[in-house]
Scaffold this active site. Structure first.
Site, PDB file in Angstrom:
ATOM      1  N   ARG A   6     -21.982 -44.276 -17.567  1.00 17.13           N
ATOM      2  CA  ARG A   6     -23.429 -44.082 -17.733  1.00 17.13           C
ATOM      3  C   ARG A   6     -23.572 -45.515 -17.995  1.00 17.13           C
ATOM      4  NH1 ARG A   6     -21.148 -39.761 -20.143  1.00 17.13           N
ATOM      5  NH2 ARG A   6     -22.095 -37.866 -19.500  1.00 17.13           N
ATOM      6  N   LYS A  33     -22.038 -40.061 -24.729  1.00 21.54           N
ATOM      7  CA  LYS A  33     -22.693 -38.972 -24.886  1.00 21.54           C
ATOM      8  C   LYS A  33     -22.012 -37.956 -25.448  1.00 21.54           C
ATOM      9  CE  LYS A  33     -25.800 -36.191 -22.020  1.00 21.54           C
ATOM     10  NZ  LYS A  33     -26.152 -35.984 -20.526  1.00 21.54           N
ATOM     11  N   HIS A  95     -27.905 -44.264 -11.946  1.00 22.93           N
ATOM     12  CA  HIS A  95     -27.357 -42.981 -12.167  1.00 22.93           C
ATOM     13  C   HIS A  95     -26.745 -42.407 -10.687  1.00 22.93           C
ATOM     14  CE1 HIS A  95     -26.069 -39.365 -14.254  1.00 22.93           C
ATOM     15  NE2 HIS A  95     -26.748 -38.583 -13.286  1.00 22.93           N
ATOM     16  N   ARG A  98     -22.993 -42.418 -10.292  1.00 21.08           N
ATOM     17  CA  ARG A  98     -22.134 -41.567 -10.580  1.00 21.08           C
ATOM     18  C   ARG A  98     -22.320 -40.346  -9.829  1.00 21.08           C
ATOM     19  NH1 ARG A  98     -20.410 -41.146 -15.914  1.00 21.08           N
ATOM     20  NH2 ARG A  98     -21.510 -38.867 -16.261  1.00 21.08           N
ATOM     21  N   HIS A 122     -17.275 -35.728 -18.802  1.00 17.90           N
ATOM     22  CA  HIS A 122     -18.167 -34.570 -18.963  1.00 17.90           C
ATOM     23  C   HIS A 122     -17.289 -33.780 -19.982  1.00 17.90           C
ATOM     24  CE1 HIS A 122     -20.408 -34.766 -14.973  1.00 17.90           C
ATOM     25  NE2 HIS A 122     -20.955 -35.558 -15.838  1.00 17.90           N
ATOM     26  N   TYR A 132      -7.636 -25.275 -24.928  1.00 22.42           N
ATOM     27  CA  TYR A 132      -6.371 -25.437 -24.270  1.00 22.42           C
ATOM     28  C   TYR A 132      -6.254 -26.695 -23.513  1.00 22.42           C
ATOM     29  CZ  TYR A 132      -4.883 -20.914 -25.373  1.00 22.42           C
ATOM     30  OH  TYR A 132      -4.799 -19.643 -25.857  1.00 22.42           O
TER      31      TYR A 132
END
Length: 171
Positions: A6, A33, A95, A98, A122, A132
């Site tokens: 970002r 973020k 952006h 990305r 993310h 997990y």
């Protein structure tokens, strides 16, 4: 663009976060973020950018990799957008790089979804899956970022206009 990070993460980068020998940039949790530390594998192309600007780094202190005009401030978040405008590419957004990376992962590679999502830092929406998945897929992401840098370095394919055949009078 080469790190798929970002804007805020990029312009806030400090030299102390970058280990050029290990080819990794560690973004601290406070600047992420999701609030989690993120290790970014640095491709040879990304390292070349860093090496080219390293001589501009002051000798003392933990300075910004991309310093702004004001002392002890990073480059403005508008700087990259203004660069695109000066390049007469107002149709692009920072952006969007990305997004282009994500599209490339899905459409041009066989990269597993989890790897491309980890490259973009993310979070995992599913709580069970998140419980997990403990690793950060760093080795796979390093290969992915090298492939992305190679893709970015390629010249765009030429488009050749073909003559349009005229339709016959009968259809």
């Amino acid at each position: 663009m080469l790190t798929a990070t970002r804007t805020g993460e990029t312009i806030g980068a400090r030299w102390s976060e970058v280990d050029m020998d290990a080819a990794v940039w560690t973004v601290p949790a406070a600047r992420m973020k999701a609030g989690r530390e993120h290790r970014v594998p640095l491709s040879d192309a990304a390292l070349a950018v860093l090496r080219s600007i390293a001589p501009l780094r002051p000798e003392a202190g933990d300075d910004y990799v991309f310093p702004g005009r004001v002392a002890d401030k990073p480059l403005s978040s508008m700087a990259m957008l203004m660069l695109l405008r000066r390049m007469k590419r107002g149709d692009l957004t920072v952006h969007g790089f990305r997004s282009a990376f994500r599209d490339w992962c899905e459409e041009a590679t066989s990269t597993p979804h989890a790897v491309s999502e980890a490259a973009l830092a993310h979070t995992i929406g599913d709580k069970v899956e998140a419980a997990y998945r403990r690793g950060d897929l760093f080795a796979k992401r390093a290969k992915l970022m090298a492939d992305w840098a190679d893709f970015c370095a390629k010249a765009p394919a030429s488009v050749v206009a073909l003559p349009v055949a005229q339709a016959s009078a009968t259809g």
